[in-house]
Design a protein around this motif. Structure first.
Motif, short mmCIF file in Angstrom:
data_model
loop_
_atom_site.label_atom_id
_atom_site.label_comp_id
_atom_site.label_asym_id
_atom_site.label_seq_id
_atom_site.Cartn_x
_atom_site.Cartn_y
_atom_site.Cartn_z
N TYR A 1 23.77 1.84 -5.88
CA TYR A 1 22.80 2.62 -5.52
C TYR A 1 21.60 2.29 -6.39
O TYR A 1 20.63 2.30 -5.79
CB TYR A 1 23.22 4.12 -5.89
CG TYR A 1 22.21 5.26 -5.65
CD1 TYR A 1 21.13 5.30 -4.62
CD2 TYR A 1 22.42 6.56 -6.14
CE1 TYR A 1 20.11 6.11 -4.44
CE2 TYR A 1 21.59 7.42 -5.92
CZ TYR A 1 20.57 7.19 -5.00
OH TYR A 1 19.76 8.38 -4.81
N THR A 2 21.83 1.98 -7.71
CA THR A 2 20.75 1.47 -8.59
C THR A 2 20.18 0.08 -8.11
O THR A 2 18.73 0.16 -8.12
CB THR A 2 21.19 1.51 -10.04
OG1 THR A 2 21.92 2.80 -10.41
CG2 THR A 2 20.29 1.32 -10.65
N TRP A 3 21.17 -0.55 -7.79
CA TRP A 3 20.48 -2.08 -7.43
C TRP A 3 19.71 -1.95 -5.86
O TRP A 3 18.70 -2.54 -5.80
CB TRP A 3 21.78 -3.01 -7.20
CG TRP A 3 21.95 -3.57 -8.43
CD1 TRP A 3 23.02 -3.20 -9.30
CD2 TRP A 3 21.27 -4.57 -9.35
NE1 TRP A 3 22.93 -4.03 -10.62
CE2 TRP A 3 21.79 -5.02 -10.43
CE3 TRP A 3 20.15 -5.34 -8.81
CZ2 TRP A 3 21.52 -5.64 -11.47
CZ3 TRP A 3 19.73 -6.55 -9.54
CH2 TRP A 3 20.47 -6.77 -10.76
N SER A 4 20.23 -0.94 -5.18
CA SER A 4 19.41 -0.88 -3.84
C SER A 4 18.18 -0.30 -4.25
O SER A 4 17.17 -0.53 -3.33
CB SER A 4 20.31 0.02 -2.82
OG SER A 4 20.39 1.47 -3.36
N MET A 5 17.98 0.43 -5.28
CA MET A 5 16.63 1.14 -5.24
C MET A 5 15.60 0.14 -5.80
O MET A 5 14.46 0.11 -5.90
CB MET A 5 16.56 2.20 -6.34
CG MET A 5 17.39 3.37 -5.89
SD MET A 5 16.33 4.27 -4.56
CE MET A 5 14.83 4.57 -5.36
N LEU A 6 16.22 -1.13 -6.47
CA LEU A 6 15.22 -2.07 -7.11
C LEU A 6 14.86 -3.01 -6.08
O LEU A 6 14.14 -3.61 -6.19
CB LEU A 6 16.22 -2.83 -8.13
CG LEU A 6 16.66 -2.43 -9.40
CD1 LEU A 6 17.56 -2.97 -10.35
CD2 LEU A 6 15.44 -1.97 -10.26
N ALA A 7 15.29 -2.91 -4.77
CA ALA A 7 15.15 -4.06 -3.74
C ALA A 7 13.90 -3.35 -2.94
O ALA A 7 13.41 -2.46 -2.88
CB ALA A 7 16.19 -3.91 -2.70
#
Length: 122
Positions: A116-122
């Motif tokens: 979830y956190t990594w998807s927010m960075l994209a």
């Protein structure tokens, strides 16, 4: 106790803003949802956030910055602010998962938070 104080502060400030600025309740809805979800998960099982402290803080920061940026951009460009945030949906699902299923020791939740956190960075 700290999460309760944090939640109390947010509720008091939100009530003040809603009283002073008519129509601001819908704009504050995503911020309120963010605070309630993080506090609820922390209240039910703080280990979820404590197992991944940096990732949890990054997730909170990313969600807050996304919402703040969008509301400021809508204000500056004199556009209608859309309070419904799709990036907040996984946090709501995570909150429901933790409260209803009481399953907080799962590696799945850790991977969920990381993804979830990594998807927010994209």
């Amino acid at each position: 106790a700290a999460s309760f104080g944090f939640l109390q502060e947010i509720i008091q400030k939100s009530i003040t803003v809603i009283r002073n600025y008519k129509g601001s309740a819908t704009a504050l809805a995503p911020f309120s949802a963010l605070a309630v979800c993080f506090a609820t998960i922390g209240w039910v099982d703080p280990n979820i956030w404590l197992q991944l402290p940096r990732t949890s803080l990054h997730l909170a920061m990313l969600l807050y910055v996304e919402m703040s940026t969008d509301i400021m951009l809508a204000h500056v460009t004199a556009q209608q602010f859309n309070p419904w945030r799709w990036p907040l949906l996984p946090l709501v699902v995570l909150t429901i998962w933790v409260v209803v299923l009481q399953d907080s020791n799962s590696k799945f939740l850790q991977y969920w938070i990381i993804a979830y956190t990594w998807s927010m960075l994209a």
